[in-house]
Structure formats: structure tokens, C-alpha cells
Design an enzyme around this catalytic site. Sequence first.
Site, short mmCIF file in Angstrom:
data_model
loop_
_atom_site.label_atom_id
_atom_site.label_comp_id
_atom_site.label_asym_id
_atom_site.label_seq_id
_atom_site.Cartn_x
_atom_site.Cartn_y
_atom_site.Cartn_z
N CYS A 10 -9.88 28.59 48.14
CA CYS A 10 -9.63 27.88 46.88
C CYS A 10 -10.97 27.45 46.29
CB CYS A 10 -8.74 26.67 47.15
SG CYS A 10 -8.48 25.61 45.71
N HIS A 11 -11.01 27.35 44.98
CA HIS A 11 -12.23 26.91 44.32
C HIS A 11 -12.69 25.55 44.86
CE1 HIS A 11 -14.79 25.37 41.09
NE2 HIS A 11 -15.12 26.63 40.95
N THR A 12 -11.75 24.72 45.28
CA THR A 12 -12.09 23.38 45.77
C THR A 12 -12.90 23.45 47.07
OG1 THR A 12 -10.09 22.57 44.71
CG2 THR A 12 -11.13 21.11 46.31
N HIS A 71 -8.05 25.07 53.11
CA HIS A 71 -6.79 24.33 52.99
C HIS A 71 -5.67 25.16 52.38
CE1 HIS A 71 -8.83 23.83 49.14
NE2 HIS A 71 -7.64 23.59 48.60
N GLU A 72 -5.84 26.51 52.35
CA GLU A 72 -4.74 27.38 51.91
C GLU A 72 -4.50 28.36 53.05
OE1 GLU A 72 -5.47 29.51 48.26
OE2 GLU A 72 -5.43 27.69 47.05
N CYS A 105 5.76 12.08 54.41
CA CYS A 105 6.23 11.39 55.62
C CYS A 105 7.74 11.24 55.60
CB CYS A 105 5.53 10.03 55.79
SG CYS A 105 6.19 8.71 54.75
N CYS A 155 8.53 4.40 52.71
CA CYS A 155 7.48 4.99 51.87
C CYS A 155 8.00 5.14 50.45
CB CYS A 155 7.03 6.34 52.43
SG CYS A 155 5.78 7.12 51.38
N CYS A 188 7.71 8.62 48.94
CA CYS A 188 8.54 9.71 49.46
C CYS A 188 10.02 9.48 49.21
CB CYS A 188 8.35 9.83 50.99
SG CYS A 188 6.87 10.74 51.47
N CYS A 233 2.38 11.07 48.79
CA CYS A 233 2.58 10.25 49.99
C CYS A 233 1.21 9.80 50.52
CB CYS A 233 3.32 11.05 51.05
SG CYS A 233 3.38 10.21 52.65
N ARG A 252 -3.62 9.44 53.86
CA ARG A 252 -4.66 9.79 52.88
C ARG A 252 -6.02 9.18 53.23
NH1 ARG A 252 -8.21 11.28 50.58
NH2 ARG A 252 -8.48 12.06 48.45
N CYS A 301 -2.01 25.86 48.24
CA CYS A 301 -2.65 25.01 47.22
C CYS A 301 -2.56 25.62 45.82
CB CYS A 301 -4.11 24.71 47.58
SG CYS A 301 -4.92 23.69 46.35
N ARG A 352 -7.69 35.36 44.42
CA ARG A 352 -7.69 34.82 45.76
C ARG A 352 -8.18 35.88 46.74
NH1 ARG A 352 -8.11 30.50 43.95
NH2 ARG A 352 -6.89 28.64 44.44
P1 NAD Z 1 -11.45 29.54 39.42
O1 NAD Z 1 -12.88 29.22 39.49
O2 NAD Z 1 -10.96 30.80 40.07
O3 NAD Z 1 -10.99 29.62 37.87
C1 NAD Z 1 -11.57 28.83 36.87
C2 NAD Z 1 -11.56 29.64 35.56
O4 NAD Z 1 -12.02 28.78 34.51
C3 NAD Z 1 -12.48 30.86 35.59
O5 NAD Z 1 -11.76 32.01 35.17
C4 NAD Z 1 -13.59 30.51 34.60
O6 NAD Z 1 -14.10 31.64 33.92
C5 NAD Z 1 -12.85 29.56 33.66
N1 NAD Z 1 -13.73 28.66 32.91
C6 NAD Z 1 -14.82 28.00 33.37
N2 NAD Z 1 -15.36 27.27 32.36
C7 NAD Z 1 -14.58 27.46 31.27
C8 NAD Z 1 -14.61 26.96 29.96
N3 NAD Z 1 -15.56 26.13 29.54
N4 NAD Z 1 -13.65 27.36 29.10
C9 NAD Z 1 -12.69 28.22 29.51
N5 NAD Z 1 -12.61 28.73 30.75
C10 NAD Z 1 -13.55 28.35 31.61
O7 NAD Z 1 -10.68 28.28 39.99
P2 NAD Z 1 -9.16 28.06 40.49
O8 NAD Z 1 -9.05 28.33 41.92
O9 NAD Z 1 -8.22 28.71 39.54
O10 NAD Z 1 -9.09 26.46 40.31
C11 NAD Z 1 -9.18 25.89 39.04
C12 NAD Z 1 -9.46 24.40 39.13
O11 NAD Z 1 -8.32 23.73 39.68
C13 NAD Z 1 -10.64 24.04 40.04
O12 NAD Z 1 -11.33 22.96 39.44
C14 NAD Z 1 -9.96 23.60 41.32
O13 NAD Z 1 -10.80 22.74 42.05
C15 NAD Z 1 -8.74 22.90 40.75
N6 NAD Z 1 -7.58 22.74 41.63
C16 NAD Z 1 -6.85 21.61 41.46
C17 NAD Z 1 -5.71 21.41 42.19
C18 NAD Z 1 -4.89 20.18 41.99
O14 NAD Z 1 -3.99 19.93 42.79
N7 NAD Z 1 -5.12 19.39 40.97
C19 NAD Z 1 -5.30 22.39 43.11
C20 NAD Z 1 -6.06 23.56 43.23
C21 NAD Z 1 -7.20 23.72 42.48
N1 AHE Z 2 -12.24 14.54 46.66
C1 AHE Z 2 -12.35 14.46 45.22
C2 AHE Z 2 -10.98 14.66 44.58
C3 AHE Z 2 -10.59 16.08 44.70
C4 AHE Z 2 -9.20 16.28 44.11
O1 AHE Z 2 -8.86 15.78 43.02
N2 AHE Z 2 -8.43 17.03 44.82
C5 AHE Z 2 -7.13 17.46 44.35
C6 AHE Z 2 -6.78 18.68 45.11
S1 AHE Z 2 -7.82 20.01 44.82
C7 AHE Z 2 -7.07 21.19 45.71
O2 AHE Z 2 -7.73 22.35 45.59
C8 AHE Z 2 -6.03 16.47 44.67
O3 AHE Z 2 -4.87 16.83 44.64
N3 AHE Z 2 -6.35 15.27 44.94
C9 AHE Z 2 -5.40 14.27 45.35
C10 AHE Z 2 -5.87 13.66 46.63
O4 AHE Z 2 -5.18 12.77 47.12
O5 AHE Z 2 -6.91 14.09 47.12
C11 AHE Z 2 -12.84 13.08 44.78
O6 AHE Z 2 -13.11 12.95 43.59
O7 AHE Z 2 -12.93 12.20 45.63
ZN ZN Z 3 -7.10 24.01 46.69
ZN ZN Z 4 5.45 9.12 52.50
#
Ligand code: NAD
Ligand code: AHE
Ligand code: ZN
Ligand code: ZN
Length: 409
Positions: free
Chosen positions: A73-75, A95-96, A125, A130, A133, A144, A148, A208, A404
Site C-alpha cells: 500500500c502507498h502508506t 498491512h495488506e 472488539c 465499546c 463497536c 474501535c 489503537r 486496506c 497493487r
Molecule cells: P497511489 O500512489 O497508488 O495513487 C495516488 C494517485 O494520485 C497517483 O495515480 C498519482 O498520480 C495521483 N496524484 C498525485 N498527485 C496528484 C495531484 N496533485 N492531482 C491529481 N492526482 C494526483 O496511492 P494509493 O495506494 O491509491 O493510495 C492513495 C492515498 O490513500 C495515499 O495517500 C494512501 O496513503 C491513502 N490511503 C488511505 C486509506 C484510509 O483508510 N484513509 C487507506 C489506504 C490508503
Molecule cells: N499515522 C498517521 C496517520 C495515518 C493514517 O491516517 N492512516 C489511515 C490508514 S492509511 C492505510 O493505508 C487511517 O485509517 N488512520 C486511522 C488510524 O487510526 O490510524 C499519523 O498522522 O499519525
Molecule cells: Zn493501506
Molecule cells: Zn471496539
Amino acid sequence: MAALRSARVLCSARVPLVQRCCVHLGQIRGFASPIKCKAAVARGVNDLRVEEVTVAPPGPREVRLKVHSNALCHTDIYTLSGQDPEGLFPSILGHEAGTVVESVGEGVTGLKPGDKVIPCYTPQCGEPDCIFCFPPRGKRTNLCPKIRGTQGNGVMPDGTSRFTDAEGKEIKHFMGCSTFSEYTVVADISCAKVSETAPLDVCSLLGCGVSTGLGAAWNTLNIEGGSSVAVFGLGAVGLSVIQGSKMRGAARIFAIDMNPKKFEMAKELGATDCVNPKDYDKPIQQVIVGMTKWGVDYTFDCTGNVEVMRAALECAHRGWGESCVVGVAAAGKEISTRPFQLVTGRKWTGTAFGGFKGRSEVPPLIDDYEAGRLKLDHYITHRFHGVEGNLQAVEALHSGDCLRAVVTY
Ligand code: NAD
Ligand code: AHE
Ligand code: ZN
Ligand code: ZN
């Protein structure tokens, strides 16, 4: 309904008697021995090394998993690159994953060796005390908080790590999963047990990114048929928002990315308009509003760029548009907009794991895949083998062609 389903899945009384006895035997601490295996250890910023590590037996309410497949994952890359304020070194990222239970610790019910599991960084949980949950308020969220705090500190709920290196020094866990290792230990409340027939490589996608995108469309913004949608960032997360929006019957879907190579897949998944901000000399939010009358019903940032988050909010529809932050921004970044954008009816929200409750709501996704109702194979653009493959996966994800990269151990 989701809450009822969750109560059913979590009720240990429904575990067959024979299975409960097997689990009970495996609960005796010391039954399982430490395992030496290979892991990709993040030693420091952008310093990922394959090493032999020792994985301790699972403690109470813990499960040791044999990792079969890991999707990057990008994260993971964001944390490896030092941008995550919670990032710790040395640690085992990842984490995936699609995994199989190797052994269970004391007090674990409903899981036994051989079960297929998707480890979820958002646990469930399911306990009556909770409020996150349990119904009624637990229906609103998947956040949950049970483990954390320790998860963020890179340790198991008892405050210690299950990983040591060749010198016996502690290695931290990551996001409660640490799947860049052939074996890992996670909390039982992080384990989503899936069907016996579930393909573990595809399971890894649901740990994820792809679940997050689908859930952002289905759970967080709850898109209805006929609506308009704009998705910024067309990685696996953004593309799965598009797929989820199309499955809900969205009528118009804007797909926005600076990399035009992403547009073909976006169109296949349902995008009606592909937009490259580089083709315009005005802010992208003005471009999108100009292509509509009053903006877009539902918008998503899937880039992690705070300027893009602002653009997504500002092209949401006057009066009712909703914008969801999905991307993770680097340490120290903040979002801003003119309050007028909110005064005139736009709503700004965000999602973690697409709002899915891991243990009760992720297994049905793989059931849908197996039944042909949910297409997922297109997200696997690269495959590698062995723990070393995680280093190749990092390179692949940087290439701009990768959705991926699945590494099979
Ligand atoms: P990725 O890097 O594969 O995709 C990101 C895309 O954004 C790329 O195609 C890139 O070209 C595009 N991009 C970058 N800058 C841009 C801009 N200014 N305008 C338009 N497009 C732009 O990443 P991913 O795996 O798809 O993840 C995307 C984001 O989601 C990451 O920040 C990741 O950390 C986050 N994420 C969040 C959660 C969550 O639960 N909130 C879960 C998984 C991933
Ligand atoms: N650790 C970072 C926060 C990162 C973050 O926002 N993580 C997302 C998941 S990214 C998955 O690829 C999320 O769901 N966060 C909720 C949580 O509880 O972590 C920071 O800024 O501290
Ligand atoms: Zn992720
Ligand atoms: Zn819970």
C-alpha cells in the site's frame, strides 16, 4: 443490519463444539515455539533489508499468522520514507495480506490453525462496553479504539513486541499487522476470518486500499444512483472509489490525475470524464465546476496532497456536496479553505478503511468476489515472490504503472 451481522460473527457461542475444543488445546501458552523466518525489516528511512527474525508465540488473545500474500500500500512507502509522524524504526511494515492461522494464544475463540484470515489494521472488539463497536452508536463508525494506543506505539496490547532480530533486539510492529514477514502476530480482534476457498492473493487487496475505496463510496458517503462523483488520484484507492460509485449507479464520474496512464483503467471501471490538471491553466476545482452547473455531489481526495483535498471540497455541489478525505497527508500538513465553502452547504469528512468493520464486514467482500459479484483481479498489476519481493514491490509502486504489487511468500 450491519450491527446484527457483526453480533452474529463475533458470538463465540456459535463456534462448533469440536472447533472450540481444538482452539482450547492450542490455547496453552508454550504449546507453540518461536519461529525463525525471513522478514523485510525497515531499519531506517528508505532502508529496507531482508533479515532473519524470530517471531514469538502468540500471547493471550493473539494469533500467529503465516503470511501467504502481501500487497504493498502507498502508506507502507509513506512510512518507510519517514513522512509518518507515527513511523518507528526498526519495524516490520506491511498491512495488506492474505494469511493462514498458524497458532492461537490463550483465550482466542472462533479461530483455529488453518483458518484463512485477512489481518485488519482497524480492529473490531465487538464488546458491549465499546461504544464504537456496539449498537446503537457503534453503527456510525468502524474506529474501535481497543488497541489503537499500543498499535500506534508498534507493540502488542501487552506493551511488548513479538519480533526480535538476529542479535535478540526488539523490532516494532506496524499498524497491528506487520505482513512484510513470513510469520506475524496480531490481536485476535484484528482477524477477519474468510471462507476456506478464498484466494489469498486477492484477500491481500482487501486488507486496506481496495476496501477503503469501495467503502468510502458505499459506507462513508453512501452514494446513491444517479449522482455525480469526482475522484482525485487514480491509484488502487481512487479506482476502487470509481468502481464502488459505478456499482451504486452514479451517473457521471470525473476521474482526475496528473498521470494520463491512469485514465484507461478509470474508464473501464466507469469514469465518464477523465481530467488532467496539467491540461488547464486554472485551478482544477474551477475546471470541474465549469464542467457542471453547481459542482459535483460527491468528491474524494485519494492523493494525500492537502491542496488536492481543498480542490475536492471546493468543487463539491453548492448546498449539499460532500467531500471525503481518503489520502494520508505527510507530517505537519494542514488543510484549509474559506469558511464560505462550508457556509454554502458543502460537507467535509474523511474515512479510515472505508468505514468497514473488519471482522464482520470484510469477509462478505471476498464472498462477493468468489460469487462473481465483485471484480478485483484488475488491481493486481505486478507480482513478485519471496520476502525479497517487497523491495521490488516498492520500486514498482514508484513507477507510476502499478496499482497493487502482490508478493507471495
Ligand atoms: P497511489 O500512489 O497508488 O495513487 C495516488 C494517485 O494520485 C497517483 O495515480 C498519482 O498520480 C495521483 N496524484 C498525485 N498527485 C496528484 C495531484 N496533485 N492531482 C491529481 N492526482 C494526483 O496511492 P494509493 O495506494 O491509491 O493510495 C492513495 C492515498 O490513500 C495515499 O495517500 C494512501 O496513503 C491513502 N490511503 C488511505 C486509506 C484510509 O483508510 N484513509 C487507506 C489506504 C490508503
Ligand atoms: N499515522 C498517521 C496517520 C495515518 C493514517 O491516517 N492512516 C489511515 C490508514 S492509511 C492505510 O493505508 C487511517 O485509517 N488512520 C486511522 C488510524 O487510526 O490510524 C499519523 O498522522 O499519525
Ligand atoms: Zn493501506
Ligand atoms: Zn471496539
